[in-house]
Enzyme design. Structure first.
Site, PDB file in Angstrom:
ATOM      1  N   ASP A 196      84.537 -42.455  19.291  1.00  0.00           N
ATOM      2  CA  ASP A 196      83.311 -42.424  20.094  1.00  0.00           C
ATOM      3  C   ASP A 196      83.303 -43.599  21.064  1.00  0.00           C
ATOM      4  OD1 ASP A 196      80.860 -41.581  21.011  1.00  0.00           O
ATOM      5  OD2 ASP A 196      79.768 -42.022  19.168  1.00  0.00           O
ATOM      6  N   LYS A 197      82.376 -43.527  22.015  1.00  0.00           N
ATOM      7  CA  LYS A 197      82.195 -44.564  23.038  1.00  0.00           C
ATOM      8  C   LYS A 197      80.712 -44.793  23.252  1.00  0.00           C
ATOM      9  CE  LYS A 197      80.898 -44.822  27.590  1.00  0.00           C
ATOM     10  NZ  LYS A 197      79.711 -44.151  28.189  1.00  0.00           N
ATOM     11  N   HIS A 198      80.336 -46.027  23.573  1.00  0.00           N
ATOM     12  CA  HIS A 198      78.938 -46.333  23.889  1.00  0.00           C
ATOM     13  C   HIS A 198      78.901 -47.305  25.062  1.00  0.00           C
ATOM     14  CE1 HIS A 198      74.669 -47.121  23.411  1.00  0.00           C
ATOM     15  NE2 HIS A 198      74.938 -48.402  23.578  1.00  0.00           N
ATOM     16  N   SER A 199      77.947 -47.066  25.979  1.00  0.00           N
ATOM     17  CA  SER A 199      77.715 -47.974  27.094  1.00  0.00           C
ATOM     18  C   SER A 199      76.383 -48.672  26.905  1.00  0.00           C
ATOM     19  CB  SER A 199      77.704 -47.202  28.415  1.00  0.00           C
ATOM     20  OG  SER A 199      77.248 -48.032  29.472  1.00  0.00           O
ATOM     21  N   THR A 219      72.341 -40.085  29.603  1.00  0.00           N
ATOM     22  CA  THR A 219      73.397 -39.078  29.559  1.00  0.00           C
ATOM     23  C   THR A 219      72.835 -37.689  29.276  1.00  0.00           C
ATOM     24  OG1 THR A 219      75.012 -40.733  28.841  1.00  0.00           O
ATOM     25  CG2 THR A 219      75.550 -38.425  28.410  1.00  0.00           C
ATOM     26  N   ARG A 256      59.356 -52.872  18.652  1.00  0.00           N
ATOM     27  CA  ARG A 256      59.932 -53.941  19.469  1.00  0.00           C
ATOM     28  C   ARG A 256      59.463 -53.828  20.912  1.00  0.00           C
ATOM     29  NH1 ARG A 256      65.824 -52.766  19.153  1.00  0.00           N
ATOM     30  NH2 ARG A 256      66.014 -54.454  20.660  1.00  0.00           N
ATOM     31  N   SER A 268      70.348 -51.856  16.493  1.00  0.00           N
ATOM     32  CA  SER A 268      69.823 -50.627  17.073  1.00  0.00           C
ATOM     33  C   SER A 268      70.944 -49.758  17.630  1.00  0.00           C
ATOM     34  CB  SER A 268      68.817 -50.960  18.175  1.00  0.00           C
ATOM     35  OG  SER A 268      68.317 -49.794  18.778  1.00  0.00           O
ATOM     36  N   LYS A 286      72.880 -46.119  15.079  1.00  0.00           N
ATOM     37  CA  LYS A 286      72.970 -44.720  15.527  1.00  0.00           C
ATOM     38  C   LYS A 286      74.412 -44.298  15.711  1.00  0.00           C
ATOM     39  CE  LYS A 286      70.180 -45.385  19.081  1.00  0.00           C
ATOM     40  NZ  LYS A 286      69.524 -46.690  18.903  1.00  0.00           N
ATOM     41  N   LYS A 287      75.221 -45.152  16.302  1.00  0.00           N
ATOM     42  CA  LYS A 287      76.619 -44.789  16.543  1.00  0.00           C
ATOM     43  C   LYS A 287      77.392 -44.649  15.231  1.00  0.00           C
ATOM     44  CE  LYS A 287      77.147 -44.020  20.825  1.00  0.00           C
ATOM     45  NZ  LYS A 287      77.709 -42.746  21.294  1.00  0.00           N
TER      46      LYS A 287
END
Length: 435
Positions: free
Chosen positions: A79-82, A119, A167, A182, A186-187
């Site tokens: 997977d990838k996250h930005s 996204t 928050r 956070s 999720k990831k």
């Protein structure tokens, strides 16, 4: 064990144990912790911090507060996250490219946040596409296509959903520990074997300085690796939009140009850089450079485009979308060029201001229940270093109404600096932080 004793411990500068943080996260998820207690917890963490071990414990606790997905595939799950930027549609290019090379990519993504696009919002500008699907259907799509970009269900990291909302109204969003927990809760709930983090830095990113971006990248990679997921980060530039368009359908159009016309664009370059690191970490290629070259190959020869088409069809999109994408994407009723007021070189673009101008057009949310107009935004945005003549277009505004278009045009002019001399061009990839 109770919330008050955990909060009191934080107030004294002590870090709660993993067991205590697990209890607190479960209380966030099931309502056993009140909003007042959650707010006090967030403020105590923001003020005193948790340290590396506490940060990892909180991340795992929040991950385990809901469903943790499991897979049985014949290839690695990655997977990838930005961390968020403008004109950043890397996921739409990278996911099909990774799947074409034999990986499985369950990409749980989000919607627009502040000045940055989401996204899921971009994908849903394609007619018929639905990103809210159940786990059983997700598993089948992954078997059929290798990749799926979907929204989180209510049972993915519910502790984070609750704490994030608190928050937002208690001025504790900026806490490095809470940001890390956070993002990763999720990831990691999607159970990837390897993860790459695209940490943006610059005027269009949440992290404006390289030091802040590096601190976040290190916190994220250390925490994810401690939680058992091999994770690297790449710090990439966001001093200008990654693609020359902002707005949901307009950004999808840029993705399709990269996938179908083999454009040598920054969007393709960043996708290949991130993909190379990820494929190497997953053991699919010996080095990140080799993986990067393979990603470039499947983008340029059209295989990633074909895979993207299968992904979209699986979630309700048009069967012939890749062949006729410009026909399917919605178009705005008002198109307005923004003329430069002087001649010179483009030396600065305020990405945050440009992103907010798209939000004002209706392309993003100002409150949670706003309905997005997928057709509005900016296209043909000038790039840093461009030489421009007076009267030539800085960008093109796509709007639903003429008055909104004129306001956006004024915002664009203020966000772009023209100077007599060319400035220094920022590098696209600043550094890698490898696992």
């Amino acid at each position: 064990m109770d919330a008050r004793s955990i909060i009191a411990k934080l107030r004294r500068g002590q870090v709660p144990t993993g067991e205590e943080l697990t209890w607190f996260a479960q209380g966030l998820a099931d309502g056993g912790v009140t909003d007042a207690q959650a707010g006090a917890f967030a403020m105590a963490v923001c003020m005193g911090g948790l340290g590396a071990q506490g940060r990892a414990d909180l991340t795992v606790a929040m991950r385990d507060s809901g469903d943790v997905l499991s897979w049985d595939f014949d290839g690695p799950v990655i997977d990838k996250h930005s961390t968020g930027g403008v004109g950043d549609s890397v996921s739409l290019v990278l996911a099909p490219a990774l799947a074409e090379l034999g990986a499985y990519v369950p990409m749980i993504s989000g919607r627009g946040l502040g000045h940055t696009g989401g996204t899921l919002d971009k994908l849903e500008s394609i007619p018929g596409v639905s990103t809210q699907i159940g786990q059983e259907r997700l598993s089948q799509i992954l078997r059929d296509t290798g990749a799926a970009i979907v929204g989180a269900t209510g049972q993915i990291a519910p502790a984070d959903k609750r704490l994030y909302a608190i928050r937002d109204v208690t001025a504790t969003v900026e806490s490095l520990d809470l940001i890390t927990a956070s993002i990763l809760s999720k990831k990691l709930a999607a159970s990837p074997e390897a993860l790459v983090l695209d940490v943006k830095v610059g005027s269009g990113a949440f992290m404006k300085t390289l030091e802040d971006a590096r601190n976040l990248a290190q916190a994220l990679t250390e925490t994810a690796n401690a939680a058992g997921c091999r994770t690297s980060a790449v710090i990439t530039d966001m001093h200008q939009p990654l693609a020359p368009a902002l707005g949901n359908a307009l950004e999808v159009a840029e993705v399709m140009k990269v996938l179908t016309k083999a454009y040598d664009a920054p969007l393709a370059e960043i996708s290949a850089e991130l993909g190379g690191v990820l494929l190497a970490d997953a053991g699919m290629f010996a080095t990140a450079d080799e993986g990067r070259d393979k990603i470039t190959d499947v983008i340029r020869d059209g295989r990633a485009a074909e895979r993207f088409g299968r992904m979209m069809a699986a979630v309700g999109g048009p069967l012939q979308f890749v062949d006729n994408w410009s026909r399917y994407l919605p178009e705005a009723s008002v198109i307005l060029e923004v003329p430069a007021e002087s001649s010179g070189y483009i030396t600065a673009l305020d990405g945050e201001a440009l992103g907010l101008s798209v939000v004002a057009l209706g392309g993003g949310r100002q409150v949670e229940d706003d309905v997005i107009d997928p057709a509005v935004g900016l296209s043909d945005i000038v790039r840093l270093g461009d030489r421009i003549d007076k009267g030539a277009p800085l960008a093109v505004v796509h709007a639903a109404r003429e008055d909104a278009a004129k306001r956006a045009a004024e915002a664009v002019k203020k966000a772009i600096k023209i100077s007599p001399d060319a400035g220094l061009m920022p590098t696209l990839v600043h550094e890698r932080i490898l696992s």
